[in-house]
Design a protein around this motif. Structure first.
Motif, PDB file in Angstrom:
ATOM      1  N   GLU A  75      36.190 -34.729  68.477  1.00  0.00           N
ATOM      2  CA  GLU A  75      34.929 -34.146  68.018  1.00  0.00           C
ATOM      3  C   GLU A  75      34.078 -35.178  67.289  1.00  0.00           C
ATOM      4  OE1 GLU A  75      35.118 -29.499  67.685  1.00  0.00           O
ATOM      5  OE2 GLU A  75      36.136 -30.389  65.950  1.00  0.00           O
ATOM      6  N   LEU A  76      34.701 -35.971  66.449  1.00  0.00           N
ATOM      7  CA  LEU A  76      33.957 -36.972  65.687  1.00  0.00           C
ATOM      8  C   LEU A  76      33.261 -37.972  66.606  1.00  0.00           C
ATOM      9  CD1 LEU A  76      33.176 -38.405  63.055  1.00  0.00           C
ATOM     10  CD2 LEU A  76      35.394 -39.559  63.105  1.00  0.00           C
ATOM     11  N   SER A  77      33.917 -38.380  67.669  1.00  0.00           N
ATOM     12  CA  SER A  77      33.371 -39.408  68.546  1.00  0.00           C
ATOM     13  C   SER A  77      32.450 -38.868  69.632  1.00  0.00           C
ATOM     14  CB  SER A  77      34.508 -40.197  69.212  1.00  0.00           C
ATOM     15  OG  SER A  77      35.206 -40.969  68.255  1.00  0.00           O
ATOM     16  N   HIS A  78      32.565 -37.574  69.958  1.00  0.00           N
ATOM     17  CA  HIS A  78      31.865 -37.089  71.142  1.00  0.00           C
ATOM     18  C   HIS A  78      30.914 -35.925  70.910  1.00  0.00           C
ATOM     19  CE1 HIS A  78      34.058 -39.751  73.839  1.00  0.00           C
ATOM     20  NE2 HIS A  78      35.128 -39.483  73.111  1.00  0.00           N
ATOM     21  N   LYS A  79      30.945 -35.295  69.748  1.00  0.00           N
ATOM     22  CA  LYS A  79      29.970 -34.256  69.422  1.00  0.00           C
ATOM     23  C   LYS A  79      28.940 -34.818  68.453  1.00  0.00           C
ATOM     24  CE  LYS A  79      32.856 -30.184  70.322  1.00  0.00           C
ATOM     25  NZ  LYS A  79      33.520 -28.986  69.743  1.00  0.00           N
ATOM     26  N   THR A  80      27.728 -34.277  68.508  1.00  0.00           N
ATOM     27  CA  THR A  80      26.634 -34.886  67.738  1.00  0.00           C
ATOM     28  C   THR A  80      26.160 -34.042  66.562  1.00  0.00           C
ATOM     29  OG1 THR A  80      24.961 -33.943  69.219  1.00  0.00           O
ATOM     30  CG2 THR A  80      25.818 -36.139  69.765  1.00  0.00           C
ATOM     31  N   ARG A  81      26.677 -32.833  66.416  1.00  0.00           N
ATOM     32  CA  ARG A  81      26.258 -32.026  65.262  1.00  0.00           C
ATOM     33  C   ARG A  81      27.468 -31.310  64.676  1.00  0.00           C
ATOM     34  NH1 ARG A  81      22.634 -27.477  68.537  1.00  0.00           N
ATOM     35  NH2 ARG A  81      24.405 -26.490  69.616  1.00  0.00           N
ATOM     36  N   LEU A  82      27.488 -31.239  63.353  1.00  0.00           N
ATOM     37  CA  LEU A  82      28.662 -30.723  62.640  1.00  0.00           C
ATOM     38  C   LEU A  82      28.924 -29.251  62.929  1.00  0.00           C
ATOM     39  CD1 LEU A  82      28.327 -32.415  59.140  1.00  0.00           C
ATOM     40  CD2 LEU A  82      30.020 -32.900  60.910  1.00  0.00           C
ATOM     41  N   ARG A  83      27.893 -28.479  63.183  1.00  0.00           N
ATOM     42  CA  ARG A  83      28.109 -27.041  63.397  1.00  0.00           C
ATOM     43  C   ARG A  83      28.936 -26.752  64.644  1.00  0.00           C
ATOM     44  NH1 ARG A  83      21.924 -25.230  64.858  1.00  0.00           N
ATOM     45  NH2 ARG A  83      22.137 -25.165  67.127  1.00  0.00           N
ATOM     46  N   ASP A  84      29.073 -27.753  65.523  1.00  0.00           N
ATOM     47  CA  ASP A  84      29.902 -27.592  66.719  1.00  0.00           C
ATOM     48  C   ASP A  84      31.364 -27.951  66.470  1.00  0.00           C
ATOM     49  OD1 ASP A  84      27.673 -26.821  68.163  1.00  0.00           O
ATOM     50  OD2 ASP A  84      27.293 -28.822  68.970  1.00  0.00           O
ATOM     51  N   PHE A  85      31.666 -28.521  65.298  1.00  0.00           N
ATOM     52  CA  PHE A  85      33.043 -28.940  65.009  1.00  0.00           C
ATOM     53  C   PHE A  85      33.915 -27.731  64.697  1.00  0.00           C
ATOM     54  CE2 PHE A  85      33.106 -33.674  63.866  1.00  0.00           C
ATOM     55  CZ  PHE A  85      32.034 -33.961  64.701  1.00  0.00           C
ATOM     56  N   GLN A  86      35.107 -27.709  65.294  1.00  0.00           N
ATOM     57  CA  GLN A  86      36.085 -26.666  65.010  1.00  0.00           C
ATOM     58  C   GLN A  86      37.292 -27.181  64.242  1.00  0.00           C
ATOM     59  OE1 GLN A  86      37.113 -24.435  68.595  1.00  0.00           O
ATOM     60  NE2 GLN A  86      35.125 -24.941  69.496  1.00  0.00           N
ATOM     61  N   THR A  87      37.405 -28.501  64.092  1.00  0.00           N
ATOM     62  CA  THR A  87      38.619 -29.095  63.529  1.00  0.00           C
ATOM     63  C   THR A  87      38.494 -29.485  62.068  1.00  0.00           C
ATOM     64  OG1 THR A  87      37.905 -31.277  64.285  1.00  0.00           O
ATOM     65  CG2 THR A  87      39.313 -30.001  65.774  1.00  0.00           C
ATOM     66  N   ILE A  88      37.295 -29.378  61.491  1.00  0.00           N
ATOM     67  CA  ILE A  88      37.114 -29.726  60.086  1.00  0.00           C
ATOM     68  C   ILE A  88      36.363 -28.620  59.360  1.00  0.00           C
ATOM     69  CG2 ILE A  88      36.985 -32.188  60.704  1.00  0.00           C
ATOM     70  CD1 ILE A  88      33.993 -32.057  59.854  1.00  0.00           C
ATOM     71  N   ASN A  89      36.490 -28.614  58.031  1.00  0.00           N
ATOM     72  CA  ASN A  89      35.650 -27.786  57.163  1.00  0.00           C
ATOM     73  C   ASN A  89      34.506 -28.680  56.695  1.00  0.00           C
ATOM     74  OD1 ASN A  89      34.440 -26.448  55.002  1.00  0.00           O
ATOM     75  ND2 ASN A  89      36.355 -25.520  54.318  1.00  0.00           N
ATOM     76  N   PRO A  90      33.326 -28.578  57.315  1.00  0.00           N
ATOM     77  CA  PRO A  90      32.259 -29.542  57.031  1.00  0.00           C
ATOM     78  C   PRO A  90      31.758 -29.532  55.592  1.00  0.00           C
ATOM     79  CG  PRO A  90      31.446 -27.718  58.363  1.00  0.00           C
ATOM     80  CD  PRO A  90      32.928 -27.577  58.309  1.00  0.00           C
TER      81      PRO A  90
END
Length: 252
Positions: A75-90
């Motif tokens: 996710e860190l390397s390939h997604k561009t916005r934090l709201r799409d992350f499922q693996t971290i608590n932003p």
């Protein structure tokens, strides 16, 4: 920092959560992928399977931790916005490398995993790689060039389970492409490190601490002979190269 850059339908991967490798979330909203679609890891997975030193039982704590960190790095390397992350608590996420100042989720996403890992407190004249002058794109270009088959990652040991997970890891690849005006040697480049991953009740990362010696990485990369004439496509990733490789490239 694992990647190999290929693109196609990527909803299933043996080592990463299938839920993060989708085009849309559960509500039907498209994820924003850096290159338009989820990445494919066939090449680096092959490198991983051929070179790993541990093959953990399915469902073991070690395999769970290994796959969770691969998913987070994806996710860190390939997604561009934090709201799409499922693996971290932003809202709580912190990334700490070798005890230096923590980076927030937004800062980590902006600079990228390579630059986050390679920041150095040394004076400029002693730096080989100047992370603060690199962008996300230039850093991935430089290391993608050096490791065309990807830079594989494995868990060596896990010392404690959630919510505070302590582990030892290994990172490796083959120096088969130019890096910052240094010719490839074809040799394996690897380093070991320790990490502490703090997760919430949903197993989302809230804090990641990594400890390692960057000199182990750069010792292999600086062995390559200097390149006098650099191909145009590699010039962008060589602008910060030092004219002398005699100094320790990074230090603490």
């Amino acid at each position: 920092m694992e990647e190999d850059g290929s693109q196609r339908e990527a909803s299933r991967d043996k080592y990463r959560s299938s839920s993060i490798l989708q085009q849309q979330d559960q509500d039907g909203e498209n994820f924003q992928w850096r290159h338009g679609s989820p990445p494919i890891f066939d090449t680096v997975n092959k490198l991983f399977e051929e070179g790993r030193t541990k093959e953990w039982p399915k469902g073991s704590l070690e395999e769970t931790v290994q796959n969770a960190i691969k998913s987070w790095e994806t996710e860190l390397s390939h997604k561009t916005r934090l709201r799409d992350f499922q693996t971290i608590n932003p809202d709580k996420f912190k990334f700490i490398v070798n005890g230096r100042k923590a980076l927030s989720a937004e800062e980590t996403l902006r600079v990228g995993s390579y630059n986050a890992l390679l920041r150095s407190p040394l004076p400029d004249e002693f730096k080989y790689y100047k992370a603060e002058e690199e962008t996300f794109e230039s850093s991935h270009s430089a290391f993608g060039s050096a490791f065309p088959r990807g830079f594989a990652w494995e868990v060596i040991s896990v010392y404690s389970g959630p919510p505070t997970i302590a582990y030892k890891f290994r990172h490796w690849g083959f120096f088969e492409g130019p890096f910052k005006a240094h010719a490839p040697t074809g040799e394996m480049v690897e380093f070991y490190g320790l990490g502490v991953l703090k997760v919430d009740e949903s197993l989302r990362a809230e804090e990641v601490e990594v400890y390692y010696d960057p000199a182990e990485l750069f010792a292999g990369l600086l062995k390559g002979s200097p390149i006098v004439d650099i191909p145009d496509e590699n010039k962008a990733s060589t602008t910060n190269a030092s004219t002398s490789a005699s100094h320790c490239p990074l230090g603490h």
